[in-house]
Design a protein around this motif. Structure first.
Motif, PDB file in Angstrom:
ATOM      1  N   LEU A 113      -9.461 -17.756  63.072  1.00  8.22           N
ATOM      2  CA  LEU A 113      -8.940 -17.846  64.436  1.00  8.22           C
ATOM      3  C   LEU A 113      -9.982 -18.338  65.427  1.00  8.22           C
ATOM      4  CD1 LEU A 113      -6.841 -14.556  64.368  1.00  8.22           C
ATOM      5  CD2 LEU A 113      -6.040 -16.895  64.044  1.00  8.22           C
ATOM      6  N   GLN A 129     -10.315 -10.596  71.696  1.00  8.07           N
ATOM      7  CA  GLN A 129     -11.670 -10.377  71.201  1.00  8.07           C
ATOM      8  C   GLN A 129     -12.542 -11.617  71.270  1.00  8.07           C
ATOM      9  OE1 GLN A 129     -13.178  -7.594  70.409  1.00  8.07           O
ATOM     10  NE2 GLN A 129     -11.354  -6.365  70.807  1.00  8.07           N
ATOM     11  N   THR A 157      -9.441 -13.379  60.274  1.00  7.92           N
ATOM     12  CA  THR A 157      -9.890 -13.311  61.670  1.00  7.92           C
ATOM     13  C   THR A 157     -10.947 -14.370  61.989  1.00  7.92           C
ATOM     14  OG1 THR A 157     -11.565 -11.595  61.223  1.00  7.92           O
ATOM     15  CG2 THR A 157      -9.341 -10.854  61.801  1.00  7.92           C
ATOM     16  N   PRO A 197     -14.485 -12.644  65.573  1.00  7.03           N
ATOM     17  CA  PRO A 197     -13.815 -11.989  64.440  1.00  7.03           C
ATOM     18  C   PRO A 197     -13.991 -10.478  64.450  1.00  7.03           C
ATOM     19  CG  PRO A 197     -15.163 -13.853  63.710  1.00  7.03           C
ATOM     20  CD  PRO A 197     -15.523 -13.585  65.131  1.00  7.03           C
ATOM     21  N   VAL A 241      -2.366  -9.310  65.246  1.00  5.18           N
ATOM     22  CA  VAL A 241      -3.681  -9.885  64.944  1.00  5.18           C
ATOM     23  C   VAL A 241      -3.958 -11.082  65.848  1.00  5.18           C
ATOM     24  CG1 VAL A 241      -4.986 -11.177  63.207  1.00  5.18           C
ATOM     25  CG2 VAL A 241      -3.872  -9.033  62.588  1.00  5.18           C
ATOM     26  N   GLU A 242      -2.955 -11.916  66.062  1.00  7.44           N
ATOM     27  CA  GLU A 242      -3.129 -13.063  66.952  1.00  7.44           C
ATOM     28  C   GLU A 242      -3.483 -12.611  68.362  1.00  7.44           C
ATOM     29  OE1 GLU A 242      -2.820 -16.373  66.448  1.00  7.44           O
ATOM     30  OE2 GLU A 242      -2.060 -16.480  64.387  1.00  7.44           O
ATOM     31  N   ALA A 272      -7.009 -11.115  68.433  1.00  9.20           N
ATOM     32  CA  ALA A 272      -7.997 -12.187  68.294  1.00  9.20           C
ATOM     33  C   ALA A 272      -8.204 -12.938  69.608  1.00  9.20           C
ATOM     34  CB  ALA A 272      -7.579 -13.150  67.187  1.00  9.20           C
TER      35      ALA A 272
END
Length: 614
Positions: free
Chosen positions: A611, A340, A608, A343, A333-334, A337
């Motif tokens: 982040l 991207q 998300t 979110p 996920v990190e 993120a």
């Protein structure tokens, strides 16, 4: 496929050091070289990171120059560059490379901004005209390739990703208005203002648009160069529609197999990607590797590996399967993120990211993917209501047997009193729905009251302008829906220096689809009927006429129950409390695991969204 950045100033000199620092944040988009151009006045600078797809020679490097007047940095692919090259050569242009980049530059020199009407491709490009002292920027019709910019006091900064703007001096401040909409209704863009992003002062050039900036006058103009209107031709017959669709899709696939590097396919096991494999088999292409890549989740009820394997076996593909362990999820996920920058609402992005990573590891630089088919051909179950309303309003629903046919296929959507009222009074129903959504959002129990009070008047929920099936498809293709998926695919692929090509988004194909009556999209209860009919002789019936198809989905609920993932989500909630977004009481609530496409998906969104602040 590359990364681009630039600085244009009306006064003072540009900083090459800042541009280099910015461009180097895009090394993943172009790991094979970098280049820069600064004009003699020091008022315009362009930077480029290169990923070689067509013509890897040094002569095709960027920035590329033409007649000592035009200077280009370009991210993307022009699929019809061979045809345009022949046209331009007939007009007297001499080419020194075999690249599509040189064709872009010659086309602009010949036709000016009208060249965009001739382009079949995905791109974000910037051309500095030294003679006119003017910058021209354009983005492809669907927004497959990104372009962000910041304009203030006569200075225009632009880049392929937002992370390249920060080294150029743009403040990094989270946009609470869009954050509010993401946390309440899941929106990642503003359908009323397609330029808005999750950061203040950072805008994106809308799809199918160009920008002209004249620094001497500090004049910045943005215009749209292409639009599609649903103009239905009721007289077209089934055979003609199928033949034309197959011709256009075959042409699209053929052009997207043009490359000087290896090409493979993403294969989910669903109809869209399976059909692409079948159409690729019809086209001879030197660099098509017959490698395909599938994300699999062993033991998960919605795992589609069996269907993907069926297609891979039929066409003799070299099948590579990607798996994700629950232990990977927090770190993954990190990483996603960071790629991207904004979110994402579900764990589906993690699987996509891993598929692209595996393709790159195995030496495949280009992947064909099936995105766009659901939005243009009517692939989601939410489209049933629009079709049924259209038929009911015309007095044809009962006679069509569409409701019974859908129910016989296991479709659980219903059409009762509310559906009939919405069909007869669509504007009133849309207004009531928007009001209900706004009130529900404003009462969100987890949000900090001050955060809600400041953002609630900036509520972005919207509905299609035309209350029929084609209107709903048009809304999701051009107003809200598709661009989010394109953003996810672009950042996830480019994080691994992979180019993704989308044959269903050939603009001539999409224009054709919006001339077709609704019954070519949903017919006898079947969604995407035209694609099913076109592919039925090429694929197993278990794929083409599959009844239980669900959206691509990983076992997100199970992943969220893993202690390290739950702890990371809790930490995300703590960050949002600290930033005044969530109320402190959310820290007393345990993490609530949920499926990827669940209506109530708050905790994943909190994670998300948090982040953004890191």
């Amino acid at each position: 496929m590359c990364g681009i950045a630039g600085i244009i100033r009306s006064e003072g000199l540009v900083s090459l050091a800042r541009l280099q620092e910015a461009t180097r944040t895009l090394v993943h988009r172009g790991p094979e070289g970098e280049g820069y151009y600064i004009n003699k006045e020091g008022s315009a600078a362009l930077g480029h990171r290169r990923l070689c797809i067509i013509d890897p020679s040094e002569g095709a490097a960027q920035p590329m120059h033409y007649r000592n007047r035009y200077h280009l940095v370009y991210n993307g692919e022009l699929y019809n560059y061979i045809e345009l090259r022949e046209d331009l050569a007939g007009k007297g242009h001499a080419f020194s490379t075999s690249s599509d980049t040189e064709v872009v530059l010659a086309a602009y020199a010949t036709w000016g901004r009208d060249c965009l009407q001739r382009f079949d491709g995905m791109f974000a490009l910037a051309i500095w005209d030294e003679e006119a002292c003017e910058l021209f920027i354009a983005r492809d019709r669907f927004g497959e390739k990104p372009l962000f910019y910041h304009y203030e006091r006569g200075q225009l900064l632009f880049a392929s990703e937002m992370k390249a703007l920060w080294p150029m001096g743009v403040p990094r401040e989270v946009n609470h208005r869009l954050l509010y909409n993401f946390l309440t209704i899941g929106y990642t863009a503003n359908p009323f203002d397609p330029a808005e992003t999750f950061y203040e002062g950072v805008q994106k050039l809308p799809p199918a648009s160009f920008m002209v900036y004249t620094p001497a006058r500090q004049q910045l103009v943005i215009e749209k160069y292409w639009q599609v209107y649903p103009e239905v031709k009721e007289s077209i017959g089934e055979k003609e529609a199928v033949d034309q669709f197959m011709h256009l899709l075959t042409t699209s696939v053929s052009r997207r197999l043009r490359s000087d590097v290896p090409i493979g396919t993403s294969l989910s096991g669903g109809l869209d990607s399976s059909a692409l494999v079948a159409f690729c088999d019809q086209v001879a292409a030197q660099h098509y590797t017959h490698k395909c890549f599938t994300a699999s989740f062993p033991g998960f009820a919605r795992d589609e590996l069996a269907f993907a394997s069926m297609v891979a076996s039929q066409y003799g593909l070299e099948h590579h399967v990607v798996k994700i362990s629950k232990e990977e999820v927090p770190g993954l996920v990190e990483r996603v993120a960071r790629a991207q920058e904004e979110p994402f609402s579900s764990a589906s992005s993690l699987a996509q990211y891993k598929v692209y990573e595996e393709a790159r590891r195995l030496g495949v630089t280009v992947l064909l993917d099936g995105q766009g088919a659901d939005e243009t051909l009517g692939g989601y179950h939410k489209y049933y209501k629009w079709y049924w309303q259209e038929l009911y309003r015309a007095g044809r629903l009962a006679g069509s047997s569409e409701l019974k046919a859908a129910q016989a296929l296991g479709v659980k959507e219903s059409f009762g009193v509310k559906g009939k009222a919405a069909a007869l009074f669509p504007h009133f129903a849309a207004s009531m729905l928007q009001s209900h959504k706004a009130k529900t959002a404003a009462r969100h129990p987890d949000l900090d009251p001050e955060f809600t009070a400041a953002a609630r008047n900036h509520f972005y929920y919207s509905t299609p302008a035309h209350f029929d099936l084609n209107g709903a498809l048009h809304f999701n293709t051009f107003t809200y829906g598709l661009e989010e998926l394109l953003r996810l695919a672009d950042r996830n692929s480019m994080a691994h220096s992979i180019e993704v090509r989308l044959p269903y988004l050939d603009h001539q194909l999409v224009e054709f689809l919006f001339t077709l009556p609704a019954h070519f999209k949903i017919h006898k209860g079947w969604t995407k009927w035209l694609l099913r009919k076109s592919a039925e002789s090429l694929l197993p019936e278990a794929i083409t006429w599959r009844r239980d198809k669900v959206g691509f989905e990983p076992p997100q609920k199970a992943w969220m129950q893993y202690p390290a993932t739950a702890a990371a989500i809790q930490e995300g909630k703590r960050v949002l409390v600290e930033k005044g977004v969530l109320h402190r009481r959310v820290l007393d609530k345990k993490v609530r695991p949920h499926d990827a496409h669940a209506a109530e998906a708050s905790d994943w969104k909190y994670w998300t969204a948090s982040l953004l602040f890191r």
